[in-house]
Scaffold this motif. Structure first.
Motif, PDB file in Angstrom:
ATOM      1  N   ASN A 149      27.815  59.719  -3.240  1.00 34.33           N
ATOM      2  CA  ASN A 149      26.956  59.343  -4.357  1.00 34.33           C
ATOM      3  C   ASN A 149      27.792  58.810  -5.507  1.00 34.33           C
ATOM      4  OD1 ASN A 149      24.592  60.452  -3.121  1.00 34.33           O
ATOM      5  ND2 ASN A 149      25.313  62.465  -3.704  1.00 34.33           N
ATOM      6  N   ILE A 150      27.197  57.933  -6.300  1.00 32.29           N
ATOM      7  CA  ILE A 150      27.806  57.483  -7.543  1.00 32.29           C
ATOM      8  C   ILE A 150      27.102  58.234  -8.664  1.00 32.29           C
ATOM      9  CG2 ILE A 150      28.139  55.548  -9.110  1.00 32.29           C
ATOM     10  CD1 ILE A 150      28.371  53.738  -6.704  1.00 32.29           C
ATOM     11  N   LEU A 151      27.882  59.009  -9.431  1.00 31.89           N
ATOM     12  CA  LEU A 151      27.331  59.856 -10.479  1.00 31.89           C
ATOM     13  C   LEU A 151      27.928  59.493 -11.830  1.00 31.89           C
ATOM     14  CD1 LEU A 151      27.716  63.275  -8.614  1.00 31.89           C
ATOM     15  CD2 LEU A 151      25.704  61.792  -8.663  1.00 31.89           C
ATOM     16  N   ASP A 152      27.164  59.764 -12.885  1.00 33.41           N
ATOM     17  CA  ASP A 152      27.707  59.570 -14.222  1.00 33.41           C
ATOM     18  C   ASP A 152      28.468  60.832 -14.640  1.00 33.41           C
ATOM     19  OD1 ASP A 152      25.849  61.484 -15.068  1.00 33.41           O
ATOM     20  OD2 ASP A 152      24.533  60.021 -16.009  1.00 33.41           O
ATOM     21  N   SER A 171      24.523  63.213 -12.961  1.00 38.05           N
ATOM     22  CA  SER A 171      23.280  62.539 -12.562  1.00 38.05           C
ATOM     23  C   SER A 171      23.619  61.212 -11.890  1.00 38.05           C
ATOM     24  CB  SER A 171      22.418  62.260 -13.792  1.00 38.05           C
ATOM     25  OG  SER A 171      22.075  63.444 -14.442  1.00 38.05           O
ATOM     26  N   ASP A 172      22.638  60.643 -11.176  1.00 39.25           N
ATOM     27  CA  ASP A 172      22.857  59.327 -10.574  1.00 39.25           C
ATOM     28  C   ASP A 172      23.275  58.325 -11.645  1.00 39.25           C
ATOM     29  OD1 ASP A 172      22.309  59.989  -7.950  1.00 39.25           O
ATOM     30  OD2 ASP A 172      20.183  59.469  -8.106  1.00 39.25           O
ATOM     31  N   ALA A 173      24.297  57.552 -11.355  1.00 41.42           N
ATOM     32  CA  ALA A 173      24.810  56.551 -12.296  1.00 41.42           C
ATOM     33  C   ALA A 173      23.963  55.286 -12.192  1.00 41.42           C
ATOM     34  CB  ALA A 173      26.273  56.247 -11.998  1.00 41.42           C
ATOM     35  N   ARG A 174      22.953  55.186 -12.997  1.00 39.18           N
ATOM     36  CA  ARG A 174      22.074  54.021 -13.008  1.00 39.18           C
ATOM     37  C   ARG A 174      21.856  53.589 -14.438  1.00 39.18           C
ATOM     38  NH1 ARG A 174      19.332  53.761  -7.700  1.00 39.18           N
ATOM     39  NH2 ARG A 174      20.975  54.674  -6.487  1.00 39.18           N
ATOM     40  N   TYR A 227      23.684  50.561 -12.347  1.00 36.73           N
ATOM     41  CA  TYR A 227      25.072  50.359 -11.913  1.00 36.73           C
ATOM     42  C   TYR A 227      25.890  49.400 -12.779  1.00 36.73           C
ATOM     43  CZ  TYR A 227      24.175  52.819  -7.473  1.00 36.73           C
ATOM     44  OH  TYR A 227      23.885  53.747  -6.518  1.00 36.73           O
ATOM     45  N   ASP A 243      22.801  49.304  -1.228  1.00 34.89           N
ATOM     46  CA  ASP A 243      24.022  49.861  -1.793  1.00 34.89           C
ATOM     47  C   ASP A 243      24.612  51.017  -0.995  1.00 34.89           C
ATOM     48  OD1 ASP A 243      23.825  48.085  -3.987  1.00 34.89           O
ATOM     49  OD2 ASP A 243      22.285  49.391  -4.829  1.00 34.89           O
ATOM     50  N   GLY A 244      23.789  51.762  -0.256  1.00 31.63           N
ATOM     51  CA  GLY A 244      24.289  52.933   0.461  1.00 31.63           C
ATOM     52  C   GLY A 244      25.518  52.664   1.312  1.00 31.63           C
TER      53      GLY A 244
END
Length: 82
Positions: A39-42, A46-49, A51, A62-63
């Motif tokens: 996962n890409i997290l901040d 939390s999810d980094a959105r 991007y 993106d996966g």
């Protein structure tokens, strides 16, 4: 790359920053079936959105690219056996 962590499951997590964009974490997690998810997290976990705030350009699929980025970092840091 700013930092590498090794959580309990042993797969590394990376804290990265691209240029002057916000830093993000490329984090591994073990799913219920034993597979590894990436996962890409901040900074808060939390999810980094969205991007682009992190210097990443999404394309709707993106996966696989997130996993490819993670694998490329692991192979670069540990070239033995690659």
């Amino acid at each position: 790359m700013q930092k590498i962590d090794f959580p309990w499951h042993g797969n590394p997590d990376f804290q990265l920053q691209i240029g002057s964009n916000l830093p993000f974490r490329l984090a591994s997690n073990v799913k219920n079936n034993g597979s590894i998810g990436i996962n890409i997290l901040d900074g808060s976990g939390s999810d980094a959105r969205p991007y682009p705030l992190y210097g990443l350009l999404p394309d709707g699929n993106d996966g696989p690219k997130i996993v490819e980025m993670y694998d490329k970092i692991v192979k670069t840091l540990n070239p033995i056996g690659t």
